[in-house]
Design a protein around this motif. Sequence first.
Motif, PDB file in Angstrom:
ATOM      1  N   ARG A 156      16.224  43.267  41.491  1.00 14.84           N
ATOM      2  CA  ARG A 156      16.456  41.830  41.347  1.00 14.84           C
ATOM      3  C   ARG A 156      17.782  41.431  41.970  1.00 14.84           C
ATOM      4  O   ARG A 156      17.894  40.384  42.614  1.00 14.84           O
ATOM      5  CB  ARG A 156      16.433  41.451  39.866  1.00 14.84           C
ATOM      6  N   LEU A 157      18.785  42.296  41.797  1.00  8.65           N
ATOM      7  CA  LEU A 157      20.087  42.007  42.390  1.00  8.65           C
ATOM      8  C   LEU A 157      19.999  42.023  43.916  1.00  8.65           C
ATOM      9  O   LEU A 157      20.581  41.162  44.590  1.00  8.65           O
ATOM     10  CB  LEU A 157      21.113  43.044  41.904  1.00  8.65           C
ATOM     11  N   SER A 158      19.247  42.983  44.459  1.00  7.93           N
ATOM     12  CA  SER A 158      19.069  43.049  45.910  1.00  7.93           C
ATOM     13  C   SER A 158      18.296  41.840  46.423  1.00  7.93           C
ATOM     14  O   SER A 158      18.634  41.271  47.469  1.00  7.93           O
ATOM     15  CB  SER A 158      18.331  44.346  46.282  1.00  7.93           C
ATOM     16  N   THR A 159      17.267  41.414  45.672  1.00  5.61           N
ATOM     17  CA  THR A 159      16.493  40.236  46.078  1.00  5.61           C
ATOM     18  C   THR A 159      17.357  38.992  46.107  1.00  5.61           C
ATOM     19  O   THR A 159      17.289  38.183  47.049  1.00  5.61           O
ATOM     20  CB  THR A 159      15.305  40.040  45.117  1.00  5.61           C
TER      21      THR A 159
ATOM     22  N   SER B  52      21.420  29.014  45.684  1.00  7.78           N
ATOM     23  CA  SER B  52      21.125  28.816  44.267  1.00  7.78           C
ATOM     24  C   SER B  52      20.483  30.043  43.626  1.00  7.78           C
ATOM     25  O   SER B  52      20.260  30.060  42.419  1.00  7.78           O
ATOM     26  CB  SER B  52      20.195  27.616  44.087  1.00  7.78           C
ATOM     27  N   SER B  53      20.173  31.053  44.422  1.00  6.80           N
ATOM     28  CA  SER B  53      19.531  32.250  43.892  1.00  6.80           C
ATOM     29  C   SER B  53      20.498  33.026  43.007  1.00  6.80           C
ATOM     30  O   SER B  53      21.680  33.178  43.335  1.00  6.80           O
ATOM     31  CB  SER B  53      19.044  33.135  45.044  1.00  6.80           C
ATOM     32  N   ARG B  54      19.990  33.545  41.858  1.00  5.77           N
ATOM     33  CA  ARG B  54      20.801  34.310  40.926  1.00  5.77           C
ATOM     34  C   ARG B  54      20.012  35.532  40.453  1.00  5.77           C
ATOM     35  O   ARG B  54      18.775  35.513  40.400  1.00  5.77           O
ATOM     36  CB  ARG B  54      21.193  33.468  39.713  1.00  5.77           C
TER      37      ARG B  54
ATOM     38  N   ALA C  86      28.412  35.146  38.808  1.00  2.00           N
ATOM     39  CA  ALA C  86      29.638  34.337  38.788  1.00  2.00           C
ATOM     40  C   ALA C  86      30.183  34.158  40.200  1.00  2.00           C
ATOM     41  O   ALA C  86      30.622  33.056  40.584  1.00  2.00           O
ATOM     42  CB  ALA C  86      30.676  35.007  37.884  1.00  2.00           C
ATOM     43  N   MET C  87      30.156  35.238  40.999  1.00  2.00           N
ATOM     44  CA  MET C  87      30.612  35.148  42.374  1.00  2.00           C
ATOM     45  C   MET C  87      29.736  34.195  43.182  1.00  2.00           C
ATOM     46  O   MET C  87      30.237  33.370  43.963  1.00  2.00           O
ATOM     47  CB  MET C  87      30.599  36.537  43.019  1.00  2.00           C
ATOM     48  N   ALA C  88      28.388  34.308  42.987  1.00  2.00           N
ATOM     49  CA  ALA C  88      27.477  33.424  43.709  1.00  2.00           C
ATOM     50  C   ALA C  88      27.691  31.968  43.306  1.00  2.00           C
ATOM     51  O   ALA C  88      27.633  31.069  44.153  1.00  2.00           O
ATOM     52  CB  ALA C  88      26.029  33.845  43.444  1.00  2.00           C
ATOM     53  N   GLU C  89      27.938  31.744  42.006  1.00  2.00           N
ATOM     54  CA  GLU C  89      28.182  30.375  41.535  1.00  2.00           C
ATOM     55  C   GLU C  89      29.442  29.811  42.179  1.00  2.00           C
ATOM     56  O   GLU C  89      29.451  28.664  42.651  1.00  2.00           O
ATOM     57  CB  GLU C  89      28.341  30.396  40.005  1.00  2.00           C
ATOM     58  N   LYS C  90      30.492  30.633  42.212  1.00  2.00           N
ATOM     59  CA  LYS C  90      31.741  30.184  42.825  1.00  2.00           C
ATOM     60  C   LYS C  90      31.565  29.958  44.314  1.00  2.00           C
ATOM     61  O   LYS C  90      32.083  28.975  44.877  1.00  2.00           O
ATOM     62  CB  LYS C  90      32.830  31.239  42.583  1.00  2.00           C
TER      63      LYS C  90
ATOM     64  N   ALA D  91      18.334  36.671  49.319  1.00  6.11           N
ATOM     65  CA  ALA D  91      18.067  35.230  49.290  1.00  6.11           C
ATOM     66  C   ALA D  91      19.328  34.439  49.628  1.00  6.11           C
ATOM     67  O   ALA D  91      19.285  33.465  50.393  1.00  6.11           O
ATOM     68  CB  ALA D  91      17.538  34.822  47.911  1.00  6.11           C
ATOM     69  N   ILE D  92      20.462  34.872  49.083  1.00  9.53           N
ATOM     70  CA  ILE D  92      21.727  34.175  49.378  1.00  9.53           C
ATOM     71  C   ILE D  92      22.094  34.347  50.843  1.00  9.53           C
ATOM     72  O   ILE D  92      22.541  33.397  51.505  1.00  9.53           O
ATOM     73  CB  ILE D  92      22.839  34.704  48.452  1.00  9.53           C
TER      74      ILE D  92
END
Length: 468
Positions: free
Chosen positions: A194-197, A208-210, A228-232, A201-202
């Motif tokens: 899931r983390l790799s997916t 917006s993918s998490r 948190a990094m993706a949100e930032k 996606a990012i």
Amino acid sequence: MKFRWKVMLCTVCLMSVLFGVGSSLLISLSFSNALDRERSAAQDSYRALLGTLQLAEDMGALRNTRQLSDLLTQLTPREAAAWSGLELTSGEEVILRTGDAVDSMVGSAAAVQEDRNTISYFSDPRGRHYLQLSGCFSVDEQPYILTMAYEISSIYDARASQMRAYWFIFAGMLCVGAVMSYLVSVGLTRPLTRLSTATRAISNGDLSSRARLKTQDEIGAVGADFDAMAEKMEETVSQLRQSMERQEQFIGSFTHELKTPMTAIIGYADLLRQQTLTPEEQQDAANYIFSEARRLERLSIKLLQIQVGEHTLPELSPVSPASLLEDLAEHLRPGLAAEGISLHVSCGQGVCLLEADLVRSLLINLMDNARKAMPHGGRMSLSGELTQEGCILTVSDTGCGIPAEALAHLTEAFYRVDKARSRAQGGAGLGLTLCARIVELHNGSLHFESVPGQGTRVIAELKGGRSA
């Protein structure tokens, strides 16, 4: 190779090694214990036989070799004995040989010593296994060597059966272990998948993918940090996009603002260059060129002030807000009076930390907006109030007011509530943007209160500090 396959293979290899070593040791230990028991039983039986022979000698029942051979035959009947072979020798003479295994026995007579038994193992052509005991005794001072074979094939058969069961169980365990370890590895690596997916996606533009991992372990912590990094990052990219849009809008608006006066200036300058105008027309053209040039000058100054304010911090110094307001009112009152606008000033006495030139620009822009809102005259108020953190400056008017939906956009560059009126009065929509930046540099805030048709009140709260 995928990580889950590596986990499965490592688990299967570890299980194979541990099970193989453990089972092999267990089977070997069981075989060794069984062999020790058989050897002990054989030794006890052999000693008992020798004891019987010794007792017969003591009773005088053994007077010759024939009697010894007969006694041994009687003591070890083939149909009842556990012994599978017997050999009695005296020197090079073989006195008695009997049993199925006698032809396969190992010749160990040379290693036999008096009062000491020799133990060895052998197998016959049929694959049967035997334990061989050899010992020395004497009758009438005549030395004899008695060698007997004790079948222990059942022990080897038991070990072979255990090995077959071991391999069957081992194969089943490998299959079950491989399936279980694969399922476990899938469960362990699913969060990584899931983390790799989410990462892919990012990287493909879906900011917006998490991962949204729910595990309470190190992988879950990594997932939370990733989210948190993706949100930032999404916030940063959004801010950059908004900044780029604002810059594009700013450049477009600025280009549009420059185009109108420059077109007029070029047109009138071309008319003057042709020298086909009357003196009155020449005067009008020169005045128009002068006014448009002054508007460009003011626009350039405001843009420069905004640009400089983005990269530098002002040096605050002790300033009396009352003196600043009075001085400003003294210079602007005649011009406002000519337009039918009365100016009223009130401010408490004291000193606070300000950048005088910037605050002066702030007030001039606010008062200029108030003036434009009262084209037919009115009342303008300029007031100041000292606070513990600095001061509050307020500019109010009795003009046309501002619609509620426009209040949130007043500080945007080039935004104008009434574009036609602002352009006619030389406005570029940068005044309040500059005001907001000046207030920000003083750690303050800018508030607008307005009622359409009744007037507007602008409150600039400056928190630069107070002078000791």
